[in-house]
Design a protein around this motif. Structure first.
Motif, PDB file in Angstrom:
ATOM      1  N   TYR A 136      -7.254  -3.952   3.792  1.00 50.52           N
ATOM      2  CA  TYR A 136      -7.774  -2.104   3.423  1.00 50.52           C
ATOM      3  C   TYR A 136      -8.776  -1.794   4.094  1.00 50.52           C
ATOM      4  O   TYR A 136      -8.827  -1.162   4.420  1.00 50.52           O
ATOM      5  N   TYR A 137     -10.334  -2.125   2.981  1.00 46.72           N
ATOM      6  CA  TYR A 137     -11.348  -1.942   2.886  1.00 46.72           C
ATOM      7  C   TYR A 137     -12.167  -2.022   3.473  1.00 46.72           C
ATOM      8  O   TYR A 137     -12.950  -1.050   4.802  1.00 46.72           O
ATOM      9  N   ILE A 178       0.565  -1.342  -0.058  1.00 44.63           N
ATOM     10  CA  ILE A 178      -0.121  -0.289  -0.193  1.00 44.63           C
ATOM     11  C   ILE A 178       1.524   0.840  -0.074  1.00 44.63           C
ATOM     12  O   ILE A 178       1.695   1.331   0.936  1.00 44.63           O
ATOM     13  N   VAL A 208      -5.930   0.243  -7.522  1.00 46.63           N
ATOM     14  CA  VAL A 208      -5.650  -1.004  -7.603  1.00 46.63           C
ATOM     15  C   VAL A 208      -4.751  -1.288  -8.609  1.00 46.63           C
ATOM     16  O   VAL A 208      -6.274  -1.403 -10.033  1.00 46.63           O
ATOM     17  N   THR A 227      -5.927  -8.362  -0.741  1.00 46.74           N
ATOM     18  CA  THR A 227      -5.719  -6.713  -0.216  1.00 46.74           C
ATOM     19  C   THR A 227      -5.965  -5.894   0.017  1.00 46.74           C
ATOM     20  O   THR A 227      -6.392  -5.085   0.607  1.00 46.74           O
ATOM     21  N   PHE A 228      -7.814  -5.724  -0.979  1.00 47.73           N
ATOM     22  CA  PHE A 228      -8.000  -4.720  -1.236  1.00 47.73           C
ATOM     23  C   PHE A 228      -9.514  -4.344  -0.451  1.00 47.73           C
ATOM     24  O   PHE A 228      -9.624  -3.430   0.464  1.00 47.73           O
ATOM     25  N   ILE A 239      -2.831   0.358  -3.990  1.00 40.89           N
ATOM     26  CA  ILE A 239      -2.723  -1.248  -3.357  1.00 40.89           C
ATOM     27  C   ILE A 239      -1.863  -1.681  -4.768  1.00 40.89           C
ATOM     28  O   ILE A 239      -2.220  -1.950  -6.050  1.00 40.89           O
ATOM     29  N   ILE A 296      -9.964   4.266  -4.296  1.00 36.48           N
ATOM     30  CA  ILE A 296      -8.812   4.077  -4.037  1.00 36.48           C
ATOM     31  C   ILE A 296      -8.321   3.709  -5.128  1.00 36.48           C
ATOM     32  O   ILE A 296      -9.493   2.706  -6.139  1.00 36.48           O
ATOM     33  N   GLN A 347      -7.109  -8.703  -4.983  1.00 35.03           N
ATOM     34  CA  GLN A 347      -8.771  -8.679  -4.329  1.00 35.03           C
ATOM     35  C   GLN A 347      -8.477  -7.811  -2.513  1.00 35.03           C
ATOM     36  O   GLN A 347      -8.987  -7.947  -2.215  1.00 35.03           O
TER      37      GLN A 347
END
Length: 426
Positions: free
Chosen positions: A382-383, A19, A205, A378-379, A32, A203, A376
């Protein structure tokens, strides 16, 4: 802080997702990124938070309609001309919506990445806001809605949402209704895009055969095309805890039974891993799950039966579904109620827990074998407000989960006994 891991695979470098941030118009936009040099490809998503169908408070279906209109190319080139330009360079650009997010996707060969960003910039500056494009999207959407009138899974699912989330955007079909789609004007789409496709909600990605400096330079150009805008907190809607039933009569040879209830859990709850294990045993595990065992194997009432838990920022609830013969509808419904009741009051067995652990831990490599899967994951970490290694931490917790702790957790969630039913029958 940046997170870096380097893995050697077939002599080439894969860098685990990290990130970083891109500062544009005074806003630090999360980035990301995963570098993967195995193939000369780049996949990109620009995710706009609090911009999905949940924002359709005035016109049901406006978010999805806006994404479809954005897929009609630029006003200068039109839909066909823009598509031909992209295809000649093997570039893909598309927009779509979820419940909470609006997403622009872009993919290309490494050598075409800069051109791809230029095309996306052009699209954002000059979308095809024409009456012809508006009419085309309306015709396609109305045709789709017309076909869905005979899709009784779709009908029952929408009816269940009305029972669980009355007087909220979730009570309306994500694609809208015939009336709402007919009412959409170009100004409605322009206003939606102006309000939601903004730097403050973005965001990034991205993964592929690029270095992070090149990524930042090109993505900053796209972000500078967008208005600064403002971010707003996502609303949270509580599922109804008052059991209701709605029976819709249609010309059908099967009964479509959809059921749902509240599930009291926050999106960043550290006990979510227990919910994941419990729900797998109850209804997401296919053959061997409680619902499948009781409804299909023992009673032969349906080909399949499932239950799932949805824990997102905007909602937290459990739902499930099955199809059965018309004359076994009441028995199937009663079986669902009994299975869930016994599950809550008696918990699960040690054998069920151990089998679930084996599956979840053993199938983990399949869930992270592609770059898009890793990005996806990792997103989502984070989300939802978790650290980047949360998924690995969760698996360790599942491995150590004890039967008593799981059953104590299950017995606390008595709210899932408050089942509402939406049924389509003859």
């Amino acid at each position: 802080m940046k997170l870096f891991f380097i893995i050697l695979a077939i002599g080439q470098i894969i860098m685990a997702a990290q990130i970083d941030y891109i500062e544009v118009k005074g806003i630090k936009v999360p980035l990301i990124f995963e570098q993967d040099k195995r193939l000369p490809l780049v996949n990109t998503q620009i995710v706009f938070t609090n911009s999905g169908t949940i924002t359709d408070t005035k016109i049901p279906g406006l978010a999805k309609f806006s994404s479809k209109l954005l897929n009609e190319g630029t006003k200068k080139l039109g839909s066909n001309g823009f598509s031909e330009e992209l295809e000649s360079r093997a570039i893909h650009i598309s927009a779509n919506t979820g419940s909470e997010t609006f997403v622009i996707e872009m993919s290309s060969l490494k050598d075409e990445f800069e051109n791809a960003t230029k095309f996306l910039n052009t699209l954002l500056k000059d979308p095809n806001y024409s009456e012809a494009a508006l009419s085309k999207v309306k015709t396609m959407t109305l045709g789709s809605l017309s076909r869905k009138e005979n899709d009784y899974d779709y009908v029952a699912s929408n009816e269940l949402k009305k029972l669980l989330f009355p007087d909220t955007p979730l009570a309306q079909p994500a694609s809208g209704t015939v009336e709402s789609v007919k009412s959409i004007k170009l100004e409605d789409v322009k206003e939606f895009v102006k309000q939601h496709l903004v730097v403050a909600r973005a965001i990034i990605v991205i993964g592929g055969d690029l270095d992070i400096k090149e990524v930042k330079e090109n993505m900053a150009k796209i972000l500078n095309t967008l208005p600064k805008g403002k971010s707003e907190p996502l609303p949270h809607f509580q599922a109804s805890d008052k059991p209701k039933e709605s029976i819709l009569k249609r010309e059908t040879e099967q009964a479509y039974i959809y059921f749902g209830s509240p599930y009291n859990m926050a999106v960043n709850d550290e006990e979510y891993y227990k919910a994941r294990v419990a729900t797998f045993i109850l209804g997401t595990g296919g053959f061997g799950s409680r619902l499948m065992e009781e409804i299909r194997v023992k009673r032969g009432l349906a080909y399949s039966a499932y239950a799932r838990v949805h824990v997102n920022k905007s909602v937290s609830y459990m739902d499930g579904y099955l199809q059965t013969k018309l004359d076994s509808m009441d028995e199937a419904k009663k079986t669902v109620i009994n299975v869930i009741s016994e599950f809550v009051h008696k918990g699960v067995s040690k054998e069920e827990l151990e089998q679930t652990k084996k599956f979840l831990l053993g199938s983990e490599p399949l869930r992270v074998e592609t770059m898009s899967q890793r990005l996806q994951r990792t997103f989502m970490d984070y989300y939802k407000g978790f650290p980047l290694n949360h998924s690995e931490t969760e698996l360790k917790k599942i491995k150590k989960l004890k039967l008593k702790d799981l059953n104590d957790f299950i017995k606390k969630h008595t709210e899932i006994l408050e089942q509402s039913f939406a049924i389509v029958t003859k």
